[in-house]
Scaffold this motif. Structure first.
Motif, PDB file in Angstrom:
ATOM      1  N   HIS A 111       0.867  -1.183   0.000  1.00 22.59           N
ATOM      2  CA  HIS A 111       0.000   0.000   0.000  1.00 22.59           C
ATOM      3  C   HIS A 111       0.899   1.227   0.000  1.00 22.59           C
ATOM      4  N   ASP A 112       0.887   1.965  -1.089  1.00 18.85           N
ATOM      5  CA  ASP A 112       1.850   3.044  -1.291  1.00 18.85           C
ATOM      6  C   ASP A 112       1.115   4.348  -1.604  1.00 18.85           C
ATOM      7  N   GLY A 113       1.884   5.419  -1.720  1.00 20.27           N
ATOM      8  CA  GLY A 113       1.312   6.708  -2.076  1.00 20.27           C
ATOM      9  C   GLY A 113       1.708   7.802  -1.115  1.00 20.27           C
ATOM     10  N   PRO A 114       1.166   8.986  -1.307  1.00 13.91           N
ATOM     11  CA  PRO A 114       0.174   9.321  -2.353  1.00 13.91           C
ATOM     12  C   PRO A 114       0.827   9.501  -3.724  1.00 13.91           C
ATOM     13  N   ASN A 115       0.011   9.336  -4.782  1.00 15.15           N
ATOM     14  CA  ASN A 115       0.469   9.562  -6.151  1.00 15.15           C
ATOM     15  C   ASN A 115       0.289  11.032  -6.518  1.00 15.15           C
ATOM     16  N   ASP A 116       0.451  11.339  -7.787  1.00 20.61           N
ATOM     17  CA  ASP A 116       0.354  12.742  -8.225  1.00 20.61           C
ATOM     18  C   ASP A 116      -1.024  13.347  -7.977  1.00 20.61           C
ATOM     19  N   ALA A 117      -2.031  12.457  -7.900  1.00 16.47           N
ATOM     20  CA  ALA A 117      -3.392  12.940  -7.654  1.00 16.47           C
ATOM     21  C   ALA A 117      -3.704  13.008  -6.157  1.00 16.47           C
ATOM     22  N   GLY A 118      -2.727  12.616  -5.321  1.00 20.06           N
ATOM     23  CA  GLY A 118      -2.941  12.653  -3.881  1.00 20.06           C
ATOM     24  C   GLY A 118      -3.627  11.432  -3.328  1.00 20.06           C
ATOM     25  N   ASP A 119      -3.729  10.375  -4.104  1.00 20.35           N
ATOM     26  CA  ASP A 119      -4.424   9.165  -3.678  1.00 20.35           C
ATOM     27  C   ASP A 119      -3.420   8.067  -3.314  1.00 20.35           C
TER      28      ASP A 119
END
Length: 292
Positions: A111-119
């Protein structure tokens, strides 16, 4: 006459000492028998001292055993216990190739993140990742295990260990005994089949184990059974062997650089001995012509 009286006094003192010792031993035995159903010290039984390849000043890990221990952890222990401090890439110490480590780590979901969209998002594991925990948090772990969150296994083999009283701890200084954790884990995993003494009350929802260091029973049920994990190298598929292997693996997880530490320590001792000899010979040479 004085010598005779002295001899008689000494004989009397010895007899009194033997009698006191016998009485004390009998009293202790009687007290232990009386308190068998209500022990006051834990663990009830001392862990069995096993023969490990990594003990002693020249001990080394058995890579085949570590690989079997990893298999036991993955198929049995990982369902409840995390190992947050161990990265997949360190499994190269067990003899795995880079390709094997990549394949193994990809079996896990990270479980990683956040990505560029913040998710937040899920992805396959990479060698640089650590073993993911089986539960989202400690509260979820406790709720799924009867109210007691299973401990993380990263440092378990160094964090657990029963104190050895006198005179054992004196001998341990010279034998460099350092397997208290693996001995404890092995004894705990193989101690579930023992029957509690008559009259002992085992709290509901717990399991009796005389090697548990915090009470008469624990929340964790017996996790192992014969034939539960399939070995590819022909090793016995028994509870005792599973316990040995996973205990050795957890020792490696807690101290992966043990072999390098021992090699360095041996080289340092050799250097100090040679340096000490050279200093002594130099001192003799410098002062041999000086009157004292």
């Amino acid at each position: 006459m004085k010598k005779i009286l002295t001899s008689l006094a000494l004989v009397g003192l010895v007899a009194v000492g033997i009698g006191s010792a016998a009485a004390g031993t009998w009293a202790i035995a009687a007290e232990e028998a009386h308190n068998a159903a209500a022990p006051t010290h834990f663990p009830i039984h001392e862990p069995k001292e096993m023969d490990w390849s990594f003990t002693g000043p020249f001990g080394t890990y058995d890579k085949a055993q570590l690989q079997r221990g990893l298999k036991v952890y993955k198929e049995v222990c990982a369902a409840c216990h995390s190992m947050n401090m161990v990265a997949f890439r360190t499994l190269s110490d067990l003899g795995y190739s880079d390709a094997q480590i990549k394949t193994l780590s990809a079996e896990y979901t990270i479980h990683d993140g956040p990505n560029d969209a913040g998710d937040m998002f899920d992805r396959p594991g990479k060698p640089s990742d650590h073993f993911p925990p089986p539960f989202a948090n400690d509260e979820a772990a406790a709720a799924s295990n009867g109210g007691a969150a299973p401990p993380d296994m990263s440092l378990l083999a160094k964090a657990r260990g029963v104190e050895r009283g006198f005179p054992q701890f004196v001998f341990d200084i010279f034998t460099q005994y350092d397997a208290g954790g693996p001995d404890y884990i092995h004894s705990l995993l193989t101690g579930y089949n023992e029957t509690p003494p008559a009259g002992m009350v085992i709290p509901e929802g717990t399991h009796y184990n005389p090697y548990f260091m915090s009470g008469v029973s624990l929340k964790m049920p017996n996790p192992l059974s014969d034939g539960q994990v399939t070995y590819d190298d022909g090793a016995p598929q028994t509870v005792d062997q599973y316990s040995r292997d996973v205990s050795a693996f957890l020792m490696w997880a807690a101290e992966p650089h043990m072999e390098d530490r021992k090699k360095t320590g041996f080289r340092v001792l050799v250097f100090l001995l040679l340096f000490g000899a050279l200093v002594y010979l130099t001192k003799r040479k410098v002062w041999e012509g000086v009157a004292h």
